[in-house]
Design an enzyme around this catalytic site. Structure first.
Site, PDB file in Angstrom:
ATOM      1  N   ASP A   5       0.826  -1.208   0.000  1.00 26.10           N
ATOM      2  CA  ASP A   5       0.000   0.000   0.000  1.00 26.10           C
ATOM      3  C   ASP A   5       0.858   1.255   0.000  1.00 26.10           C
ATOM      4  O   ASP A   5       0.344   2.379  -0.076  1.00 26.10           O
ATOM      5  CB  ASP A   5      -0.993  -0.006   1.164  1.00 26.10           C
ATOM      6  CG  ASP A   5      -0.335  -0.051   2.532  1.00 26.10           C
ATOM      7  OD1 ASP A   5       0.913  -0.045   2.603  1.00 26.10           O
ATOM      8  OD2 ASP A   5      -1.062  -0.104   3.541  1.00 26.10           O
ATOM      9  N   SER A   6       2.179   1.079   0.026  1.00 27.53           N
ATOM     10  CA  SER A   6       3.109   2.188  -0.207  1.00 27.53           C
ATOM     11  C   SER A   6       2.858   2.833  -1.561  1.00 27.53           C
ATOM     12  O   SER A   6       3.286   3.969  -1.800  1.00 27.53           O
ATOM     13  CB  SER A   6       4.551   1.706  -0.119  1.00 27.53           C
ATOM     14  OG  SER A   6       4.749   0.540  -0.915  1.00 27.53           O
ATOM     15  N   LYS A  46      -0.679  -9.471   3.437  1.00 24.52           N
ATOM     16  CA  LYS A  46       0.030  -8.908   4.582  1.00 24.52           C
ATOM     17  C   LYS A  46      -0.936  -8.049   5.389  1.00 24.52           C
ATOM     18  O   LYS A  46      -1.635  -7.207   4.837  1.00 24.52           O
ATOM     19  CB  LYS A  46       1.226  -8.069   4.139  1.00 24.52           C
ATOM     20  CG  LYS A  46       1.998  -7.449   5.307  1.00 24.52           C
ATOM     21  CD  LYS A  46       3.335  -6.887   4.868  1.00 24.52           C
ATOM     22  CE  LYS A  46       3.206  -5.604   4.086  1.00 24.52           C
ATOM     23  NZ  LYS A  46       2.626  -4.497   4.887  1.00 24.52           N
ATOM     24  N   GLU A  69       9.183  -3.830  10.892  1.00 27.13           N
ATOM     25  CA  GLU A  69       9.564  -2.523  10.348  1.00 27.13           C
ATOM     26  C   GLU A  69       9.947  -1.534  11.442  1.00 27.13           C
ATOM     27  O   GLU A  69       9.219  -1.343  12.418  1.00 27.13           O
ATOM     28  CB  GLU A  69       8.418  -1.929   9.519  1.00 27.13           C
ATOM     29  CG  GLU A  69       8.754  -0.559   8.927  1.00 27.13           C
ATOM     30  CD  GLU A  69       7.766  -0.048   7.921  1.00 27.13           C
ATOM     31  OE1 GLU A  69       7.991   1.055   7.384  1.00 27.13           O
ATOM     32  OE2 GLU A  69       6.756  -0.740   7.666  1.00 27.13           O
TER      33      GLU A  69
END
Length: 265
Positions: free
Chosen positions: A44-45, A112, A181
């Site tokens: 979704d970046s 994810k 992350e």
């Protein structure tokens, strides 16, 4: 034949690092696969690097499905992992399943999902119905407003313990992979030692089973100040393909990330 989650698990068992990059279209998918990338994340970046938003929050399930179909056509062999965007997994398990199924039909082999222990029941619901899940912990960009920005997580002892507890709970729920992350390296190392599934780091630790970066970041195309864990490989090479090949080589050799790409407590 397309790489499977079993192949990635075998790589982890052999001590072979997994090289992953984000990807959003067929042309990049072809280049990345030919350069040796093992897994492609339709992230979704894309909301920030493709659509021009200041966060991933506006991205829809239809957006991810569209880009997944594009990537699947360009890369017939790489493992494909697709993001569950904001507000598509933090709902009822049944509705989450319908959203995840749309991504699987589009060509993803795994979805994810961001979030900690609270997502364990949903992940279990998906896994028992045939949808593999990668859990995403640490800095979870979909929670950017709650976190107060894109900040390193786990520097506080209590928060670090909760992230470790989350990782263990998510593995027990059936997650086949855990993406970590922007946490201190020491915390990432603890997680890697405590779970048995493959771990993918981004601003975490070189001891993770593999690494991922946003493709536009490693090519120096991000319209923002890149975070510490980004290395602009394109500046060291003469082409996109050579930059990706260098990234793959250094991930496989355990040379990336270096200390300068990791966070302290």
């Amino acid at each position: 034949m397309r790489t499977s989650i079993v192949d990635l698990q075998l790589m982890q068992e052999r001590g072979e690092k997994i090289a992953m990059l984000t990807c959003y279209d067929s042309s990049f998918a072809r280049v990345l696969e030919q350069a040796g990338v093992d897994a492609l994340l339709i992230g979704d970046s894309l909301g920030m690097v493709v659509q021009g938003h200041d966060s991933p929050l506006p991205v829809s399930i239809a957006d991810i499905a569209y880009h997944t179909r594009c990537v699947a056509r360009g890369a017939p062999k790489a493992f494909l992992l697709a993001d569950m965007p904001f507000a598509t997994a933090q709902i009822s398990p049944e509705d989450t399943f319908r959203n995840a199924a749309e991504l699987i039909r589009a060509g993803a082999q795994m979805v994810k999902i961001e979030g900690g222990s609270s997502m364990a029941p949903t992940i279990s619901f998906l896994v028992t119905r045939g949808i593999p899940v990668c859990a995403h912990i640490g800095l979870t960009p979909q929670s950017v407003h709650q976190l107060g920005g894109f900040k390193v997580q786990g520097r506080n002892v209590a928060v670090a313990q909760q992230i470790l507890t989350d990782a263990q709970a998510l593995e027990r729920s059936g997650a086949s992979m855990i993406l970590i992350e922007a946490v201190p390296r020491s915390l990432a190392d603890q997680i890697c030692a405590q779970v048995r599934v493959p771990t993918i780091g981004i601003g975490a630790s070189p001891h993770c089973s593999g690494q991922v970066l946003v493709i536009y970041d490693m090519l120096g195309l991000g319209a923002y100040i890149p975070p510490r864990f980004v290395r602009p490989f394109i500046q060291e090479t003469g082409s996109i393909a050579e930059a990706v090949e260098l990234y793959v080589r250094e991930v496989k050799a355990g040379q990336f990330p270096g200390e300068e790409h990791c966070y302290g407590v």
